[in-house]
Design an enzyme around this catalytic site. Structure first.
Site, PDB file in Angstrom:
ATOM      1  CG  ASP A   1       6.054   0.077   0.398  1.00  0.00           C
ATOM      2  OD1 ASP A   1       7.243  -0.174   0.169  1.00  0.00           O
ATOM      3  OD2 ASP A   1       5.105  -0.583  -0.068  1.00  0.00           O
ATOM      4  CD  GLU A   2       6.767   1.058   7.119  1.00  0.00           C
ATOM      5  OE1 GLU A   2       7.747   0.945   6.344  1.00  0.00           O
ATOM      6  OE2 GLU A   2       6.252   0.086   7.706  1.00  0.00           O
TER       7      GLU A   2
ATOM      8  CE  LYS B   1      11.301  -0.094   5.143  1.00  0.00           C
ATOM      9  NZ  LYS B   1       9.875   0.017   4.802  1.00  0.00           N
TER      10      LYS B   1
ATOM     11  CE  LYS C   1      12.025  13.015   3.656  1.00  0.00           C
ATOM     12  NZ  LYS C   1      11.135  14.139   3.478  1.00  0.00           N
TER      13      LYS C   1
ATOM     14  N   GLY D   1      11.827  -1.830  -1.746  1.00  0.00           N
ATOM     15  CA  GLY D   1      11.998  -0.749  -2.711  1.00  0.00           C
ATOM     16  C   GLY D   1      12.044   0.525  -1.900  1.00  0.00           C
ATOM     17  CG  HIS D   2      14.243   0.919   1.123  1.00  0.00           C
ATOM     18  ND1 HIS D   2      15.119   0.505   2.092  1.00  0.00           N
ATOM     19  CD2 HIS D   2      13.136   0.165   1.288  1.00  0.00           C
ATOM     20  CE1 HIS D   2      14.554  -0.457   2.812  1.00  0.00           C
ATOM     21  NE2 HIS D   2      13.364  -0.685   2.331  1.00  0.00           N
TER      22      HIS D   2
ATOM     23  CD  GLN E   1      10.995  -6.641   3.482  1.00  0.00           C
ATOM     24  OE1 GLN E   1      11.808  -7.159   4.216  1.00  0.00           O
ATOM     25  NE2 GLN E   1      11.313  -6.258   2.265  1.00  0.00           N
TER      26      GLN E   1
ATOM     27  CB  VAL F   1       6.056  18.176   5.232  1.00  0.00           C
ATOM     28  CG1 VAL F   1       5.659  18.183   6.699  1.00  0.00           C
ATOM     29  CG2 VAL F   1       7.366  18.936   5.026  1.00  0.00           C
TER      30      VAL F   1
HETATM   31  P1  GDP Z   1      10.288   2.527   1.947  1.00  0.00           P
HETATM   32  O1  GDP Z   1      10.139   1.189   1.311  1.00  0.00           O
HETATM   33  O2  GDP Z   1       9.910   2.517   3.390  1.00  0.00           O
HETATM   34  O3  GDP Z   1      11.632   3.150   1.733  1.00  0.00           O
HETATM   35  O4  GDP Z   1       9.212   3.469   1.229  1.00  0.00           O
HETATM   36  P2  GDP Z   1       8.922   3.546  -0.358  1.00  0.00           P
HETATM   37  O5  GDP Z   1      10.024   4.244  -1.026  1.00  0.00           O
HETATM   38  O6  GDP Z   1       8.528   2.221  -0.881  1.00  0.00           O
HETATM   39  O7  GDP Z   1       7.576   4.401  -0.354  1.00  0.00           O
HETATM   40  C1  GDP Z   1       7.524   5.672   0.199  1.00  0.00           C
HETATM   41  C2  GDP Z   1       7.080   6.651  -0.912  1.00  0.00           C
HETATM   42  O8  GDP Z   1       6.672   7.851  -0.317  1.00  0.00           O
HETATM   43  C3  GDP Z   1       8.186   7.005  -1.864  1.00  0.00           C
HETATM   44  O9  GDP Z   1       7.634   7.230  -3.133  1.00  0.00           O
HETATM   45  C4  GDP Z   1       8.739   8.293  -1.272  1.00  0.00           C
HETATM   46  O10 GDP Z   1       9.353   9.124  -2.260  1.00  0.00           O
HETATM   47  C5  GDP Z   1       7.497   8.932  -0.758  1.00  0.00           C
HETATM   48  N1  GDP Z   1       7.652   9.769   0.442  1.00  0.00           N
HETATM   49  C6  GDP Z   1       8.489   9.616   1.488  1.00  0.00           C
HETATM   50  N2  GDP Z   1       8.232  10.551   2.436  1.00  0.00           N
HETATM   51  C7  GDP Z   1       7.217  11.294   1.968  1.00  0.00           C
HETATM   52  C8  GDP Z   1       6.487  12.394   2.503  1.00  0.00           C
HETATM   53  O11 GDP Z   1       6.703  12.868   3.607  1.00  0.00           O
HETATM   54  N3  GDP Z   1       5.472  12.897   1.710  1.00  0.00           N
HETATM   55  C9  GDP Z   1       5.167  12.389   0.488  1.00  0.00           C
HETATM   56  N4  GDP Z   1       4.174  12.947  -0.191  1.00  0.00           N
HETATM   57  N5  GDP Z   1       5.846  11.352  -0.033  1.00  0.00           N
HETATM   58  C10 GDP Z   1       6.845  10.808   0.700  1.00  0.00           C
HETATM   59  P1  IMO Z   2       9.918  -2.166   1.725  1.00  0.00           P
HETATM   60  O1  IMO Z   2      11.284  -2.439   2.325  1.00  0.00           O
HETATM   61  C1  IMO Z   2       5.783  -3.449   1.212  1.00  0.00           C
HETATM   62  C2  IMO Z   2       5.085  -7.777   1.035  1.00  0.00           C
HETATM   63  C3  IMO Z   2       4.622  -8.355  -0.277  1.00  0.00           C
HETATM   64  C4  IMO Z   2       3.808  -9.528   0.219  1.00  0.00           C
HETATM   65  C5  IMO Z   2       4.621 -10.018   1.426  1.00  0.00           C
HETATM   66  C6  IMO Z   2       5.562 -11.170   1.127  1.00  0.00           C
HETATM   67  O2  IMO Z   2       9.945  -1.414   0.456  1.00  0.00           O
HETATM   68  O3  IMO Z   2       9.037  -1.542   2.777  1.00  0.00           O
HETATM   69  P2  IMO Z   2       7.863 -11.374  -0.191  1.00  0.00           P
HETATM   70  O4  IMO Z   2       8.213 -11.050  -1.607  1.00  0.00           O
HETATM   71  O5  IMO Z   2       8.669 -10.655   0.829  1.00  0.00           O
HETATM   72  O6  IMO Z   2       7.833 -12.846   0.076  1.00  0.00           O
HETATM   73  O7  IMO Z   2       6.330 -10.883  -0.035  1.00  0.00           O
HETATM   74  O8  IMO Z   2       5.358  -8.907   1.857  1.00  0.00           O
HETATM   75  N1  IMO Z   2       6.339  -6.978   0.962  1.00  0.00           N
HETATM   76  C7  IMO Z   2       6.386  -5.653   1.038  1.00  0.00           C
HETATM   77  N2  IMO Z   2       5.385  -4.738   1.124  1.00  0.00           N
HETATM   78  N3  IMO Z   2       7.073  -3.057   1.252  1.00  0.00           N
HETATM   79  C8  IMO Z   2       8.075  -3.958   1.204  1.00  0.00           C
HETATM   80  O9  IMO Z   2       9.368  -3.623   1.376  1.00  0.00           O
HETATM   81  C9  IMO Z   2       7.748  -5.323   1.038  1.00  0.00           C
HETATM   82  N4  IMO Z   2       8.469  -6.460   0.934  1.00  0.00           N
HETATM   83  C10 IMO Z   2       7.597  -7.458   0.899  1.00  0.00           C
HETATM   84  O10 IMO Z   2       3.840  -7.434  -0.990  1.00  0.00           O
HETATM   85  O11 IMO Z   2       2.571  -9.091   0.707  1.00  0.00           O
HETATM   86 MG    MG Z   3       9.179   0.289  -0.312  1.00  0.00          MG
END
Ligand code: GDP
Ligand code: IMO
Ligand code: MG
Length: 421
Positions: free
Chosen positions: A13-14, A16, A18, A40-41, A222, A411
């Site tokens: 959830d860093e 990626k 975006k 979940g991207h 991940q 940002v």
């Molecule tokens: P991913 O799994 O690495 O693609 O990340 P996620 O989508 O799960 O979580 C990142 C969240 O942060 C999402 O809700 C994005 O819309 C949001 N996001 C991404 N970049 C930024 C940023 O620079 N600032 C803020 N406030 N939100 C961001």
């Molecule tokens: P993205 O790509 C954050 C975590 C789960 C759990 C562990 C194992 O959006 O960054 P799993 O269902 O893979 O067997 O769960 O890994 N996990 C994530 N946490 N972002 C994810 O993906 C994740 N995918 C799995 O919460 O701790």
């Molecule tokens: Mg995610």
């Protein structure tokens, strides 16, 4: 041509999704190489928001080819739901989305097994996403999996045999209170839907594309701390989320890897169970969660929040050979008077280490360096020249500590809120 790899360096959830969307115009092809619908991207642009699970995040940028590689595990029903929603919103995928024959299928019974194993673990639960990821990869490694290529002939027969084996396992786990009728119907519709896509030998395709001069971005799911070898085992996912995962998950040699782009948040989050040395249980952690909207994109669960962990990040950079960094969600720290960064761990015996240890579950005390916050709104900035001094100092500090350049700073969640340095 070489293939650039984009990886999450923390617990996922860093941001990626975006960043892949932002970088896609530089590439001809975007390919996912591991994970599945546990991902979940999130992407935001032109006032719209999309969450992708199995489909690469390059799908919104023009006519680029997107590939689901052999290292991915695919749930046909969830894939169909995701793809149809995209088509409905005006983003047709057919012909632009290629799927590897060697990607493994997640069956409905894999999801039941995921739930059954979690229930059996009791208080030691991993806190999985419940999408059947672990059981599907287990079948792959134990040479019992069903692959996308299997749907091309005699599929019903193969499916029935695998299902029977899983049901036997579920019985042995006393997990018998389920009814698959509806979900199986949708799953089979998903199989028929999948057949409409180009089902390819993606390792040949990827290598031919590179040879013909096309550029490819590999999109990780991940993050390193969830890697099955190097993450906080056993609280990890079941695939290799590090750079090497791109080699096995796409069928490319290590000499074909170009830039390794590591992405991290200006702080740190984790969803699910397991150790998290810099986790904050106080108002500061809550403030990060509120401002950063730190709730899982897939499960809606609260994400645990804490300060940036440079010990873990250095390790992540090391195991993937990261060549450049991208810092996300900088704006979330806009209102903090002080920012802390963990630069070392004190271990139970009192010794101090900057190297990520074998066990982070017990006896770790994070040692922090404190930096002044910038206390200014970053979300409307468009260039590095506008950065407040304290923010530039934070970036310079991180680059020094991590010995790697930060080339992009995010940002805000929108595509436009991205500053290339
Ligand atoms: P991913 O799994 O690495 O693609 O990340 P996620 O989508 O799960 O979580 C990142 C969240 O942060 C999402 O809700 C994005 O819309 C949001 N996001 C991404 N970049 C930024 C940023 O620079 N600032 C803020 N406030 N939100 C961001
Ligand atoms: P993205 O790509 C954050 C975590 C789960 C759990 C562990 C194992 O959006 O960054 P799993 O269902 O893979 O067997 O769960 O890994 N996990 C994530 N946490 N972002 C994810 O993906 C994740 N995918 C799995 O919460 O701790
Ligand atoms: Mg995610």
């Amino acid at each position: 041509m070489k293939i650039d790899v984009l990886l999450g360096l923390q617990w996922g959830d860093e941001g990626k999704g975006k960043v892949v969307d932002v970088l896609t115009p530089r590439y001809d092809v975007v390919a996912r190489f591991q994970g599945g619908p546990n991902a979940g991207h999130t992407l935001e642009f032109e006032g719209q928001k999309f969450v992708l699970r199995s489909i690469p995040s390059g799908i919104f940028q023009g006519g680029k080819v997107n590939i689901i590689g052999n290292g991915v595990v695919l749930a046909p029903d969830l894939f169909m739901e995701e793809a149809k929603a995209l088509e409905k919103s005006g983003h047709p995928l057919h012909e632009r989305l290629h799927i590897s024959k060697k990607a493994h299928l997640i069956m409905p019974t894999h999801r039941l097994l995921d739930a059954a194993y979690e229930a059996a673990k009791g208080k030691d639960k991993v806190g999985t996403t419940g999408k059947g990821i672990g059981p599907a990869y287990t079948d792959k490694v134990s040479r019992s999996g069903l692959r996308v290529g299997d749907i091309l002939e005699n599929f019903e027969e193969k499916y029935a045999a695998h299902k029977a084996r899983h049901e036997e396992m579920l019985r042995s786990l006393n997990y018998t209170d389920y009814d698959l009728t509806e979900v199986e119907k949708t799953w089979m519709e998903g199989i028929a839907y999948l057949r409409q896509f180009p089902i390819v030998d993606s390792e040949h395709e990827v290598n031919k594309l590179l040879k013909s001069g096309k550029s490819i971005l590999a999109e990780g799911a991940q993050g390193t701390m969830l890697d099955v070898d190097f993450g906080s085992y056993p609280f990890v996912t079941s695939s290799n989320t590090i750079c090497a995962g791109a080699c096995t998950g796409l069928g490319i040699g290590p000499n074909k890897i170009g830039e390794v782009i590591g992405i991290f948040k200006a702080y740190c989050t984790r969803v699910g169970a397991g150790p998290f040395p810099t986790e904050l249980f106080d108002e500061t952690g809550k403030k990060m969660r509120d401002i950063g909207h730190e709730y899982g994109a897939v499960t809606g669960r609260e994400r645990r929040c804490g300060w940036i962990d440079l010990v873990a990040l250095r390790y992540a950079i090391m195991v993937s050979g990261v060549t450049q960094l991208i810092m996300m969600k900088s704006d979330v720290l806009d209102s903090f008077a002080t920012i802390k960064a963990c630069t070392a761990y004190q271990l139970a015996d009192g010794s101090v280490t900057r190297d990520f240890p074998y066990d982070i579950q017990t006896g770790i005390t994070p040692l922090y360096e404190e930096l002044p916050g910038w206390q200014q709104d970053l979300t409307k900035l468009t260039s590095e020249t506008q950065f407040p001094k304290a923010f530039s100092d934070y970036i310079a500090f991180l680059e020094r500590e991590l010995d790697t350049p930060i080339t992009i700073v995010s940002v805000g969640p929108d595509r436009e809120q991205t500053i290339v340095r």
